[in-house]
Design a protein around this motif. Structure first.
Motif, PDB file in Angstrom:
ATOM      1  N   LYS A 259       0.830  -1.210   0.000  1.00 24.03           N
ATOM      2  CA  LYS A 259       0.000   0.000   0.000  1.00 24.03           C
ATOM      3  C   LYS A 259       0.862   1.257   0.000  1.00 24.03           C
ATOM      4  O   LYS A 259       0.631   2.192  -0.787  1.00 24.03           O
ATOM      5  CB  LYS A 259      -0.920  -0.019   1.220  1.00 24.03           C
ATOM      6  CG  LYS A 259      -1.779   1.221   1.388  1.00 24.03           C
ATOM      7  CD  LYS A 259      -2.607   1.116   2.669  1.00 24.03           C
ATOM      8  CE  LYS A 259      -3.388   2.397   2.929  1.00 24.03           C
ATOM      9  NZ  LYS A 259      -4.169   2.310   4.201  1.00 24.03           N
ATOM     10  N   LYS A 260       1.873   1.277   0.869  1.00 24.83           N
ATOM     11  CA  LYS A 260       2.743   2.450   0.956  1.00 24.83           C
ATOM     12  C   LYS A 260       3.524   2.653  -0.336  1.00 24.83           C
ATOM     13  O   LYS A 260       3.634   3.791  -0.837  1.00 24.83           O
ATOM     14  CB  LYS A 260       3.702   2.293   2.139  1.00 24.83           C
ATOM     15  CG  LYS A 260       4.628   3.485   2.339  1.00 24.83           C
ATOM     16  CD  LYS A 260       5.512   3.285   3.558  1.00 24.83           C
ATOM     17  CE  LYS A 260       6.466   4.468   3.734  1.00 24.83           C
ATOM     18  NZ  LYS A 260       7.350   4.284   4.925  1.00 24.83           N
ATOM     19  N   ALA A 263       1.221   3.982  -2.968  1.00 25.92           N
ATOM     20  CA  ALA A 263       0.774   5.348  -2.677  1.00 25.92           C
ATOM     21  C   ALA A 263       1.833   6.390  -3.028  1.00 25.92           C
ATOM     22  O   ALA A 263       1.515   7.472  -3.533  1.00 25.92           O
ATOM     23  CB  ALA A 263       0.379   5.470  -1.209  1.00 25.92           C
TER      24      ALA A 263
END
Length: 286
Positions: A259-260, A263
């Protein structure tokens, strides 16, 4: 040879998908006599009509004293209940095994309640599908699959070899022996976590509509086992809860990294995660 070591009178407790498939595979193999124990008279009738069992009965005490080996193909909690309720009916020298996807609680119950002279060898055929019941059983269900034995201290070599011969007889390609504790931790990753993932994605899909035009093989493959046996999997997740939660938390950490990286458009980190995935997939496919 397997044939010489495996001529036994065998009782199968529970003639559902797994137990029915055992009966069919062993009938094809040529076991001496196969007894079926099931609470459903219709299932017993079908199994007798198909010729995959020789004798069927609702009550275990009618059969347990006549057999050399007992295969308990029930849900985990039902397996424990069966052992407790019928412990006095097993004859000395009987080899007992199970088919559960959770091992330590089953072994603990067997060691506590089975009488002296009755040997319990934990067993887990890595086979199955999304269907249920005797109607879904097949003699090919175990073909080319893995089989795990979890013998405990005190199990004889002869009993371990007998259950290993059982695995070979029904068509399994590889038999692995390990401790119950290790089994439960490993299976939480290789079997139970995939069901968690499938259930999670299928729950997301439940909130969507008109998906049929956008569905490909990838989502079908990953959610195949989401149509699971609810009662069975509630028991497995509950009884192996500590290991399953640990695996979920480890997956949450990886999802966090993904996710990081997505993102902030961190292609380097994504490359590392994808590379690790390729390595892991190669281990799975070995």
């Amino acid at each position: 040879m397997v044939e010489e070591r495996f001529k036994r009178n065998i009782a199968i407790v529970g003639l559902g998908l797994i137990g029915g498939s055992y009966a069919m595979a062993l009938r094809r193999f040529g076991a001496d006599k196969i007894y079926g124990i099931d609470r459903d008279d219709n299932v017993l009738k079908k199994a007798l009509e198909c010729g995959v069992i020789d004798i069927g009965h609702r009550e275990a005490e009618e059969i347990l004293g006549m057999v050399d080996m007992v295969i308990i193909a029930l849900y985990p909690m039902d397996t424990i209940e069966f052992i407790i309720r019928n412990a006095e009916y097993f004859k000395p020298g009987t080899i007992v095994t199970d088919t559960c996807g959770i091992k330590q609680p089953i072994i603990d119950a067997a060691k506590k309640y089975l009488p002296e002279g009755v040997e319990f060898i934990g067993g887990h055929p890595m086979a199955g599908n999304e269907f249920q019941g005797f109607e879904a059983a097949s003699p090919e269900l175990f073909h080319d699959t893995n089989y795990i034995l979890t013998p405990h201290q005190g199990c004889s070599g002869a009993a371990i070899a007998a259950v290993g011969s059982l695995a070979a007889a029904i068509g399994c390609r590889r038999v692995t022996k390990l401790k119950a504790e290790q089994h439960d931790r490993t299976i939480a990753l290789t079997s139970q976590l995939p069901h968690i993932v499938a259930v999670s994605i299928a729950n997301l899909a439940a909130d969507e509509s008109g998906m049929d035009a956008f569905v490909g093989r990838s989502i079908r493959d990953v959610t195949r086992v989401a149509a699971l046996n609810k009662e069975l999997w509630k028991q497995i997740f509950s009884m192996n809860g500590k290991n399953v939660v640990e695996r979920i938390e480890a997956m949450e950490a990886i999802l966090g990294h993904l996710k990081k990286a997505i993102a902030v458009q961190d292609e380097y980190s994504l490359g590392i995660l994808f590379g690790n995935a390729v390595k892991g997939k190669s281990e799975i496919d070995r």
